[in-house]
Design a protein around this motif. Structure first.
Motif, mmCIF file in Angstrom:
data_model
loop_
_atom_site.group_PDB
_atom_site.id
_atom_site.type_symbol
_atom_site.label_atom_id
_atom_site.label_comp_id
_atom_site.label_asym_id
_atom_site.label_seq_id
_atom_site.Cartn_x
_atom_site.Cartn_y
_atom_site.Cartn_z
ATOM 1 N N ALA A 453 85.060 -47.188 51.718
ATOM 2 C CA ALA A 453 85.138 -47.486 53.154
ATOM 3 C C ALA A 453 85.970 -46.430 53.872
ATOM 4 C CB ALA A 453 85.722 -48.875 53.366
ATOM 5 N N GLU A 454 87.059 -45.968 53.231
ATOM 6 C CA GLU A 454 87.852 -44.880 53.819
ATOM 7 C C GLU A 454 87.001 -43.628 54.004
ATOM 8 O OE1 GLU A 454 92.352 -45.835 52.032
ATOM 9 O OE2 GLU A 454 91.151 -44.176 51.242
ATOM 10 N N LEU A 455 86.174 -43.299 53.000
ATOM 11 C CA LEU A 455 85.332 -42.115 53.087
ATOM 12 C C LEU A 455 84.270 -42.272 54.173
ATOM 13 C CD1 LEU A 455 84.909 -41.371 49.270
ATOM 14 C CD2 LEU A 455 86.224 -40.031 50.933
ATOM 15 N N VAL A 456 83.758 -43.504 54.330
ATOM 16 C CA VAL A 456 82.788 -43.756 55.392
ATOM 17 C C VAL A 456 83.421 -43.480 56.755
ATOM 18 C CG1 VAL A 456 81.488 -45.569 56.586
ATOM 19 C CG2 VAL A 456 81.408 -45.419 54.090
ATOM 20 N N VAL A 457 84.637 -43.999 56.962
ATOM 21 C CA VAL A 457 85.320 -43.827 58.253
ATOM 22 C C VAL A 457 85.662 -42.362 58.487
ATOM 23 C CG1 VAL A 457 87.373 -44.429 59.586
ATOM 24 C CG2 VAL A 457 86.215 -46.181 58.237
ATOM 25 N N SER A 458 86.183 -41.690 57.463
ATOM 26 C CA SER A 458 86.626 -40.300 57.647
ATOM 27 C C SER A 458 85.463 -39.326 57.753
ATOM 28 C CB SER A 458 87.543 -39.886 56.497
ATOM 29 O OG SER A 458 86.845 -39.905 55.265
ATOM 30 N N SER A 459 84.242 -39.753 57.397
ATOM 31 C CA SER A 459 83.076 -38.861 57.513
ATOM 32 C C SER A 459 82.600 -38.718 58.947
ATOM 33 C CB SER A 459 81.917 -39.390 56.651
ATOM 34 O OG SER A 459 81.345 -40.567 57.226
ATOM 35 N N MET A 460 83.074 -39.582 59.838
ATOM 36 C CA MET A 460 82.631 -39.513 61.233
ATOM 37 C C MET A 460 83.252 -38.301 61.921
ATOM 38 S SD MET A 460 80.623 -41.987 61.169
ATOM 39 C CE MET A 460 80.127 -42.021 62.890
ATOM 40 N N PRO A 461 82.544 -37.705 62.886
ATOM 41 C CA PRO A 461 83.072 -36.511 63.569
ATOM 42 C C PRO A 461 84.410 -36.794 64.245
ATOM 43 C CG PRO A 461 80.745 -36.849 64.077
ATOM 44 C CD PRO A 461 81.205 -38.078 63.348
ATOM 45 N N ALA A 462 85.353 -35.851 64.167
ATOM 46 C CA ALA A 462 86.658 -35.997 64.810
ATOM 47 C C ALA A 462 86.536 -35.726 66.302
ATOM 48 C CB ALA A 462 87.666 -35.035 64.179
ATOM 49 N N LEU A 603 83.696 -36.392 53.362
ATOM 50 C CA LEU A 603 82.284 -36.044 53.310
ATOM 51 C C LEU A 603 81.769 -35.686 54.693
ATOM 52 C CD1 LEU A 603 80.918 -38.864 50.975
ATOM 53 C CD2 LEU A 603 81.518 -36.531 50.340
ATOM 54 N N ALA A 604 80.696 -34.891 54.691
ATOM 55 C CA ALA A 604 80.024 -34.592 55.953
ATOM 56 C C ALA A 604 79.268 -35.827 56.414
ATOM 57 C CB ALA A 604 79.066 -33.414 55.775
ATOM 58 N N TYR A 605 79.113 -35.931 57.704
ATOM 59 C CA TYR A 605 78.440 -37.091 58.296
ATOM 60 C C TYR A 605 77.021 -37.254 57.741
ATOM 61 C CZ TYR A 605 76.054 -39.857 61.899
ATOM 62 O OH TYR A 605 75.301 -40.794 62.555
ATOM 63 N N SER A 606 76.255 -36.192 57.663
ATOM 64 C CA SER A 606 74.862 -36.275 57.185
ATOM 65 C C SER A 606 74.798 -36.688 55.722
ATOM 66 C CB SER A 606 74.168 -34.920 57.374
ATOM 67 O OG SER A 606 74.872 -33.892 56.693
ATOM 68 N N GLU A 607 75.724 -36.175 54.917
ATOM 69 C CA GLU A 607 75.763 -36.535 53.501
ATOM 70 C C GLU A 607 76.068 -38.018 53.329
ATOM 71 O OE1 GLU A 607 78.213 -35.282 49.421
ATOM 72 O OE2 GLU A 607 78.567 -34.230 51.322
ATOM 73 N N GLN A 609 75.409 -40.457 55.492
ATOM 74 C CA GLN A 609 74.266 -41.259 55.917
ATOM 75 C C GLN A 609 73.190 -41.316 54.831
ATOM 76 O OE1 GLN A 609 74.612 -43.093 58.720
ATOM 77 N NE2 GLN A 609 76.616 -42.107 58.666
ATOM 78 N N ARG A 610 72.946 -40.184 54.170
ATOM 79 C CA ARG A 610 71.974 -40.168 53.075
ATOM 80 C C ARG A 610 72.428 -41.068 51.939
ATOM 81 N NH1 ARG A 610 72.253 -38.210 48.428
ATOM 82 N NH2 ARG A 610 74.087 -36.959 48.907
ATOM 83 N N TRP A 611 73.719 -40.985 51.614
ATOM 84 C CA TRP A 611 74.250 -41.794 50.511
ATOM 85 C C TRP A 611 74.172 -43.289 50.835
ATOM 86 C CZ3 TRP A 611 78.259 -45.254 49.913
ATOM 87 C CH2 TRP A 611 78.628 -45.560 48.605
ATOM 88 N N ILE A 612 74.486 -43.678 52.076
ATOM 89 C CA ILE A 612 74.427 -45.087 52.483
ATOM 90 C C ILE A 612 73.007 -45.626 52.329
ATOM 91 C CG2 ILE A 612 74.485 -46.603 54.519
ATOM 92 C CD1 ILE A 612 77.212 -46.296 53.430
ATOM 93 N N THR A 613 72.017 -44.828 52.698
ATOM 94 C CA THR A 613 70.624 -45.264 52.569
ATOM 95 C C THR A 613 70.280 -45.541 51.109
ATOM 96 O OG1 THR A 613 69.995 -43.948 54.506
ATOM 97 C CG2 THR A 613 68.215 -44.618 53.018
ATOM 98 N N GLU A 614 70.713 -44.674 50.216
ATOM 99 C CA GLU A 614 70.444 -44.878 48.784
ATOM 100 C C GLU A 614 71.202 -46.093 48.251
ATOM 101 O OE1 GLU A 614 71.570 -41.191 47.067
ATOM 102 O OE2 GLU A 614 69.864 -40.066 47.919
ATOM 103 N N LEU A 615 72.435 -46.305 48.737
ATOM 104 C CA LEU A 615 73.212 -47.459 48.293
ATOM 105 C C LEU A 615 72.537 -48.757 48.723
ATOM 106 C CD1 LEU A 615 75.830 -48.653 47.040
ATOM 107 C CD2 LEU A 615 76.854 -48.500 49.317
ATOM 108 N N LYS A 616 72.034 -48.796 49.936
ATOM 109 C CA LYS A 616 71.367 -50.004 50.417
ATOM 110 C C LYS A 616 70.158 -50.347 49.547
ATOM 111 C CE LYS A 616 72.699 -49.812 55.314
ATOM 112 N NZ LYS A 616 72.219 -49.607 56.701
ATOM 113 N N GLY A 617 69.446 -49.326 49.062
ATOM 114 C CA GLY A 617 68.315 -49.581 48.183
ATOM 115 C C GLY A 617 68.755 -50.253 46.894
#
Length: 653
Positions: A453-462, A603-607, A609-617
């Motif tokens: 969750a920390e990585l999700v939050v910190s991946s957002m643009p500053a 992590l980069a924002y795009s990376e 988002q891709r990872w979240i999609t795979e996790l949801k699967g």
């Protein structure tokens, strides 16, 4: 025979009490008239007596004719000034130095008016020395009246019922201890009298403060209590009055009181004293928080006020331990609207009722919803035009989450992602997530989900990248008294007579109080540009076994004698020691001494988002192995802790 002799004394005491009560009612009903009458008497007697002193009690007939006119002028000028400055309207039994200053100024102004008017109307024939003598006598009479009333309440009334009062010792002869003596003496209804002070300062040995002797040091408490009992002065209670003491000093004081065999209570720390309540009413039982001895948090409230006042604030998990305290403290800063978002109907109803009573002018909107439902989250944010989000909703119980991996990930990771995306898309100004020290080198599912969750939050643009939302996390350890934490569990076990269960004799945890944690969270919300992880100063780790033993002693029992302690072994996912940073974290200070910034891998924002999609699967397939494999991609440091002492319970030694 003894009963017969005691009966008249008791009847006399009751009669005096009834007479005092009737007098109080009369004074209360005619207070203003009595005050004005007293001021008139003071002015007349002071001037008349000044005349007598000036002429050695033999006033010539030529001079006595000047007195009536002077009395009229004095009454008109001085009584008017006394009423203007309201010097008689305070409670005289609480007379203080501040009252004395007001009396001085009232007499200076009143005497100046009297002198000027007399010279103008009577002329220079009036004896000039009378002005000075009258000023001195009038001041002494005005202040002496208050002194007499205070002495009456502190000495006479308290002395009348001394045989029916509780004798107490005050541990600490500092400012708090002396203030406590004053309040006890000024309030006979407390039915308490102070027998003496205990203080470890050698310079105060044998000193007498406000008429109360310093009887000795804290370690001599047992001997002092025994000596007083031989003089028929029973000590019913010891009050620890050291609001600035450390946890170690409180522990030592508690041990000394326990050795004396006398119940003890405590005057709370400085943060509680600032609440404005009467000192006597704040005396309470010694708590675990006192033994921690944490210093009060110094906040830059101006920054917090700028971040909250006039803005719409949303708090997720608003019915939980941290979320509800966030609601209370945010409400103090007058937000335009507070949106309390909570999944539990009962908890939401409870915090809504509490806030409605404490903050009647607060615009409060209680919203039931689940952070796993993106549509509901975005609906609430849009409807209320939310400007700031404090994200405290999470599954946090370590052993339970070990058995419910899918649900832990859905709530703590996907739920956080839903909130982050809704805040980003709706241009919420600030987003703060509550994290945990269990996210550092996670050894359990709960800690793993918090790290992701920390990585999700910190991946957002500053913010410096042109984004509209500042995303930050705040990481801290255990909070005392939170739902399901060790303190309420120990309390329940002690109340049931034991045993108190401790997982491992060497287990240590960082602790802070809920209000302290939330205060620092609010401060951290005003810092940074985004993508930062803030960590709070948790102090020194506390051994859980020591915490259990202290709580047993606070309940009036002895560990292993009255209440047994049993070791049960580490539960799945538990670590012996928690950490607040990893080796890869770069530690930087902030302007606040108790808040630090950790800047680590992000992590980069795009990376992301891709990872979240795979996790949801993987979550939709309910494939635990696949879910854990995806989680380890982002948190390879995750190492499930090996369970120790998993056999039969062992007894504490």
């Amino acid at each position: 025979m003894e009963i017969t002799q005691a009966l008249p004394a008791r009847l006399w005491s009751r009669a005096l009490g009834a007479g005092v009560g009737a007098t109080k009612h009369v004074v209360a009903a005619h207070r203003t008239a009595i005050i004005v009458f007293w001021q008139i008497i003071t002015v007349v007697v002071s001037l008349a007596f000044a005349f007598l002193l000036r002429f050695d009690f033999t006033v010539p007939p030529s001079e006595i004719n000047l007195l009536p006119a002077a009395l009229g002028i004095a009454l008109a000028s001085k009584v008017a000034v006394f009423q203007w400055l309201r010097i008689g309207h305070g409670l005289w039994r609480f007379a203080s130095v501040a009252d004395l200053r007001r009396i001085v100024w009232a007499n200076i102004i009143g005497s100046a008016l009297f002198t000027g008017a007399t010279i103008g109307l009577v002329g220079w024939r009036f004896p000039r020395s009378v002005y000075v003598i009258d000023f001195v006598l009038c001041f002494l009479a005005a202040s002496g009246g208050r002194l007499c009333v205070r002495l009456y309440h502190e000495a006479v009334l308290s002395g009348m019922s001394r045989e029916h009062t509780r004798g107490v010792l005050i541990y600490g002869a500092g400012a708090a201890g002396m203030a406590l003596v004053r309040e006890i003496r000024a309030n006979p209804m407390l039915q308490t009298h102070v027998l003496g002070f205990l203080d470890d300062d050698r310079g105060k040995r044998n000193a007498v403060l406000f008429g109360v002797p310093v009887l000795g040091r804290g370690r001599e408490a047992a001997r002092i209590v025994e000596r007083l009992s031989l003089r028929s002065a029973k000590v019913s209670e010891i009050v620890i009055a050291m609001p600035s003491a450390t946890g170690r000093q409180i522990s030592d004081a508690l041990a000394n009181c326990r050795a004396a065999g006398v119940p003890c209570k405590i005057v709370p720390g400085m943060s509680e004293l600032l609440s404005g309540k009467v000192l006597v009413k704040q005396i309470r039982e010694v708590s675990v928080e006192d033994l921690l001895g944490r210093e009060p948090v110094q906040l830059d409230e101006e920054r917090i006020r700028e971040a909250i006042t006039g803005r719409t604030v949303m708090i997720t998990g608003a019915g939980g331990s941290i979320g509800s305290e966030l609601c209370r403290q945010v409400s103090r800063f007058d937000p335009a609207k507070l949106v309390a978002f909570e999944q539990s109907e009962t908890d939401l109803f409870r915090i809504e009722m509490e806030l409605s009573q404490k903050f009647p002018s607060l615009r409060l909107q209680a919203e039931i919803g689940d952070i796993r439902d993106y549509t509901r989250v975005e609906e609430v944010i849009q409807r209320h035009s939310v400007q700031a989000i404090f994200h405290a909703a999470a599954y946090k119980h370590v052993p339970l989450m070990e058995r419910h991996t899918i649900e832990a990930v859905r709530n703590n990771v996907i739920g956080t992602h839903n909130l982050v995306m809704a805040a980003y898309r709706n241009r919420v100004s600030s987003f703060l997530m509550i994290s945990s020290d269990k996210a550092v080198r996670p050894a359990n599912i709960m800690g793993l989900t918090k790290r992701i969750a920390e990585l999700v939050v910190s991946s957002m643009p500053a913010l410096r990248g042109g984004a509209a939302t500042r995303f930050v996390c705040v990481r801290f350890g255990n909070v005392l008294g939170s739902n399901g934490s060790v303190v309420p569990i120990f309390k329940a076990q002690i109340a049931a007579g034991g045993p108190v269960t401790v997982t491992h004799p060497d287990m240590r945890r960082y602790f802070m109080t809920i209000p302290e944690a939330v205060e620092l969270v609010l401060q951290a919300s005003t810092m940074g540009n985004g993508s930062e992880i803030f960590a709070l100063d948790m102090g020194a780790p506390v051994r859980i076994l020591d915490l259990a033993r202290n709580m047993i002693r606070l309940s009036g029992h002895e560990p292993d004698e009255d209440i047994p302690i049993r070791f049960t072994g580490l539960r799945p996912g538990e670590k012996l020691f928690e950490e607040l940073r990893t080796d890869g974290d770069d530690l930087r200070p902030t302007y606040h001494e108790k808040i630090m910034i950790f800047t680590g891998r992000r992590l980069a924002y795009s990376e992301m988002q891709r990872w979240i999609t795979e996790l949801k699967g993987a979550l939709n397939d309910r494939n635990v192995s696949a879910v854990l494999a995806k989680m380890k991609e982002l948190a390879p440091e995750y190492q499930p802790e090996v369970r120790l002492h998993s056999g039969a319970a062992t007894k504490a030694s």
